[in-house]
Write a protein that holds these residues in place. Structure first.
Motif, PDB file in Angstrom:
ATOM      1  N   ARG A 117       5.706  -7.033  -0.073  1.00  0.00           N
ATOM      2  CA  ARG A 117       4.349  -5.944  -0.402  1.00  0.00           C
ATOM      3  C   ARG A 117       4.758  -4.669   0.024  1.00  0.00           C
ATOM      4  O   ARG A 117       4.650  -3.670  -0.780  1.00  0.00           O
ATOM      5  CB  ARG A 117       3.390  -6.217   0.168  1.00  0.00           C
ATOM      6  CG  ARG A 117       2.500  -7.840  -0.506  1.00  0.00           C
ATOM      7  CD  ARG A 117       1.340  -8.073   0.497  1.00  0.00           C
ATOM      8  NE  ARG A 117       0.621  -9.468  -0.163  1.00  0.00           N
ATOM      9  CZ  ARG A 117       0.057 -10.019   0.364  1.00  0.00           C
ATOM     10  NH1 ARG A 117      -0.425  -9.903   1.707  1.00  0.00           N
ATOM     11  NH2 ARG A 117      -0.521 -11.093  -0.101  1.00  0.00           N
ATOM     12  N   HIS A 121       5.041  -1.534  -2.230  1.00  0.00           N
ATOM     13  CA  HIS A 121       4.273   0.004  -2.032  1.00  0.00           C
ATOM     14  C   HIS A 121       5.302   1.197  -2.120  1.00  0.00           C
ATOM     15  O   HIS A 121       4.797   2.033  -2.623  1.00  0.00           O
ATOM     16  CB  HIS A 121       3.380  -0.465  -0.793  1.00  0.00           C
ATOM     17  CG  HIS A 121       2.967   0.878  -0.134  1.00  0.00           C
ATOM     18  ND1 HIS A 121       1.901   1.475  -0.646  1.00  0.00           N
ATOM     19  CD2 HIS A 121       3.229   1.822   0.948  1.00  0.00           C
ATOM     20  CE1 HIS A 121       1.386   2.577   0.030  1.00  0.00           C
ATOM     21  NE2 HIS A 121       2.471   2.665   0.900  1.00  0.00           N
ATOM     22  N   ARG A 125       4.922   4.507  -4.444  1.00  0.00           N
ATOM     23  CA  ARG A 125       4.922   5.567  -3.851  1.00  0.00           C
ATOM     24  C   ARG A 125       5.822   6.427  -4.415  1.00  0.00           C
ATOM     25  O   ARG A 125       5.713   7.713  -4.392  1.00  0.00           O
ATOM     26  CB  ARG A 125       4.947   5.502  -2.322  1.00  0.00           C
ATOM     27  CG  ARG A 125       4.543   6.744  -1.725  1.00  0.00           C
ATOM     28  CD  ARG A 125       4.154   6.868  -0.223  1.00  0.00           C
ATOM     29  NE  ARG A 125       5.606   6.892   0.293  1.00  0.00           N
ATOM     30  CZ  ARG A 125       6.101   6.640   1.669  1.00  0.00           C
ATOM     31  NH1 ARG A 125       5.082   6.306   2.487  1.00  0.00           N
ATOM     32  NH2 ARG A 125       6.946   6.973   2.194  1.00  0.00           N
TER      33      ARG A 125
END
Length: 132
Positions: A117, A121, A125
């Protein structure tokens, strides 16, 4: 600005000594250390005007250093088995509270779901997944 040859040679010597000390076999470790020290002592008398010879010796030393980096074993960091808050000073672990990591909930090729995860992420980003 060019770095002096003396600095390059000294850093190469230090790295060779450091990585040869990481070899687990004692006999091999001692022979590597003695070889490095004797080679550097033998070539100490080379004058700074012989740049081609110095460059060749530096290149040879860097090849040997890269080989040493490959063959020396690496220890897994403590953080692979534990989690918590740590404080390091000058590369040494000073203090921290640690707890053993729990077992993984998912068995998908050894990837911890929280690590996955976080990875997803960070990839989002950096806008790697949103490109069209």
């Amino acid at each position: 600005m060019e770095v002096s040859k003396k600095r390059v040679v000294l850093s190469l010597y230090r790295e060779l000594i450091y990585y040869s000390k990481l070899i687990t076999n004692k006999d091999e470790k001692l022979s590597k250390l003695n070889l490095i020290k004797s080679t550097f002592k033998k070539n100490k008398s080379i004058s700074e005007t012989e740049t081609e010879k110095i460059d060749k010796l530096i290149e040879d030393g860097q090849k040997k250093l890269s080989f040493l980096k490959i063959m020396t074993p690496r220890e897994f960091a403590k953080s692979y088995k534990t989690r918590g808050v740590y404080r390091f000073e000058d590369g040494k672990w000073i203090e921290g509270n640690e707890e053993k990591k729990s077992k993984r909930q998912y068995l998908d090729h050894g990837i911890d779901i929280m690590d996955l995860r976080r990875h997803n992420h960070l990839v989002k980003r950096m806008q790697f997944l949103d490109r069209r």
